[in-house]
Design a protein around this motif. Sequence first.
Motif, short mmCIF file in Angstrom:
data_model
loop_
_atom_site.label_atom_id
_atom_site.label_comp_id
_atom_site.label_asym_id
_atom_site.label_seq_id
_atom_site.Cartn_x
_atom_site.Cartn_y
_atom_site.Cartn_z
N GLU A 1 0.84 -1.19 0.00
CA GLU A 1 0.00 0.00 0.00
C GLU A 1 0.88 1.25 0.00
O GLU A 1 1.87 1.34 0.72
N GLY A 2 0.54 2.20 -0.86
CA GLY A 2 1.28 3.45 -0.94
C GLY A 2 2.51 3.41 -1.82
O GLY A 2 3.14 4.46 -2.04
N VAL A 3 2.89 2.25 -2.34
CA VAL A 3 4.06 2.16 -3.22
C VAL A 3 3.69 2.71 -4.59
O VAL A 3 2.64 2.35 -5.15
N PRO A 4 4.50 3.60 -5.18
CA PRO A 4 4.14 4.20 -6.47
C PRO A 4 4.04 3.18 -7.59
O PRO A 4 4.72 2.14 -7.57
N ALA A 5 3.21 3.50 -8.57
CA ALA A 5 2.91 2.57 -9.66
C ALA A 5 4.16 2.19 -10.45
O ALA A 5 4.26 1.06 -10.95
N GLU A 6 5.14 3.10 -10.57
CA GLU A 6 6.31 2.79 -11.37
C GLU A 6 7.15 1.65 -10.78
O GLU A 6 7.91 0.99 -11.51
N LEU A 7 7.01 1.40 -9.49
CA LEU A 7 7.71 0.27 -8.89
C LEU A 7 6.90 -1.02 -8.96
O LEU A 7 7.43 -2.10 -8.72
N LEU A 8 5.62 -0.91 -9.27
CA LEU A 8 4.73 -2.06 -9.26
C LEU A 8 4.23 -2.45 -10.63
O LEU A 8 3.30 -3.25 -10.74
N GLY A 9 4.83 -1.92 -11.68
CA GLY A 9 4.37 -2.24 -13.02
C GLY A 9 4.88 -3.59 -13.47
O GLY A 9 5.36 -4.40 -12.68
N PRO A 10 4.78 -3.88 -14.78
CA PRO A 10 5.28 -5.15 -15.31
C PRO A 10 6.75 -5.34 -14.97
O PRO A 10 7.53 -4.39 -14.92
N ALA A 11 7.12 -6.57 -14.68
CA ALA A 11 8.49 -6.93 -14.28
C ALA A 11 8.89 -6.25 -12.97
O ALA A 11 10.05 -5.95 -12.75
N ALA A 12 7.91 -6.01 -12.09
CA ALA A 12 8.22 -5.45 -10.78
C ALA A 12 9.17 -6.38 -10.04
O ALA A 12 9.01 -7.61 -10.08
N ASN A 13 10.16 -5.82 -9.37
CA ASN A 13 11.12 -6.60 -8.62
C ASN A 13 10.82 -6.47 -7.14
O ASN A 13 10.86 -5.37 -6.58
N VAL A 14 10.51 -7.59 -6.47
CA VAL A 14 10.08 -7.52 -5.07
C VAL A 14 11.21 -7.06 -4.16
O VAL A 14 10.96 -6.44 -3.12
N SER B 1 1.58 -0.54 8.81
CA SER B 1 0.48 -0.47 7.85
C SER B 1 -0.66 0.33 8.45
O SER B 1 -0.65 0.65 9.64
N ARG B 2 -1.67 0.63 7.63
CA ARG B 2 -2.81 1.39 8.14
C ARG B 2 -3.65 0.57 9.12
O ARG B 2 -4.54 1.10 9.78
N HIS B 3 -3.34 -0.72 9.21
CA HIS B 3 -4.06 -1.58 10.14
C HIS B 3 -3.27 -1.84 11.42
O HIS B 3 -3.75 -2.51 12.32
N GLY B 4 -2.04 -1.32 11.48
CA GLY B 4 -1.19 -1.54 12.63
C GLY B 4 0.15 -2.15 12.22
O GLY B 4 0.42 -2.36 11.04
N LEU B 5 0.99 -2.41 13.21
CA LEU B 5 2.31 -2.97 12.93
C LEU B 5 2.18 -4.46 12.59
O LEU B 5 1.57 -5.24 13.33
N LEU B 6 2.78 -4.85 11.46
CA LEU B 6 2.81 -6.25 11.03
C LEU B 6 4.22 -6.78 11.23
O LEU B 6 5.20 -6.18 10.78
N ARG B 7 4.33 -7.90 11.91
CA ARG B 7 5.62 -8.58 12.09
C ARG B 7 5.52 -9.92 11.38
O ARG B 7 4.73 -10.78 11.76
N LEU B 8 6.31 -10.07 10.31
CA LEU B 8 6.19 -11.23 9.44
C LEU B 8 7.54 -11.92 9.25
O LEU B 8 8.58 -11.26 9.20
N ILE B 9 7.50 -13.23 9.16
CA ILE B 9 8.67 -14.00 8.75
C ILE B 9 8.33 -14.69 7.43
O ILE B 9 7.16 -14.76 7.04
#
Length: 284
Positions: free
Chosen positions: A124-137, A208-216
Amino acid sequence: MDFPQALRERRTRRRLSQLELADRAGTTQRHLSFIETGRSTPGRDLVVRLAESLELPLRERNDLLLSAGFAPAYPGGALDGPELAPVLDALGNILTGHLPWPAVVVDRYGELVAANAAFGLLTEGVPAELLGPAANVYRVALHPQGLAPRIGNFAEWAQHVLTGLRREAERHPDERLDALHAELRSYLPDRAPAAAPLGFAVPLELHSRHGLLRLITTVTTFATATDVTLAELKLEAFLPADRATSTILSGLGGARRQGRRAGGADPESEGNSFSNIAHEFDST
């Protein structure tokens, strides 16, 4: 690079002696020495056995065969081709089954192949140019305009990402991997990661807008694949590292299911910019 040099380089990179490699490949040290000095020319079967004994990825096995004057042994199907369609369908089911936790499928360079609906929460909030085709995670994660401003433990998480990428490049040298590592390294802060214990795994601490996420994360690959493209795919699945994160994601998953039954909006796919990925699975 000729075959003797290519073989010697790969054996040295894996820190194997001629005797160790010869024993694995079912030949003699003397014969292997002759091959590495160009005094003997191996047959196709021996080249294949040497590549297998070196545990080379399929792409490198093909390269080794080509350097020895033989045709590649392993095909590389297109992601949108009929050969890989059944596998991609199965991966799509896995992505859906992992909900409400986020999950993605990437290639060896970290380029996005597919994502489930929950992954949109992370971006969420990441600009479209980073999320277009061939986006690199990896780029999305560490770029200053990507997730970086929202990652509470950015130095530690960035080091975790870079360490994995560096190890991949050391095992399987690739100029493109080296360039990506250099780019991502430039996004890291100058300060060193904190020395405090990180627990049982390095978590991603994402605001995130829902709170802090801690993920592995867990990474799954196709260990028995005989197709180059398939062998290079990775399924990266995110899991909650604490109960608070589990509660947030489970709640969003419940809201998503209710929204679908009511024909309303999908709160997990809201803001998800991955729908334009050419090979994205239909995981909604």
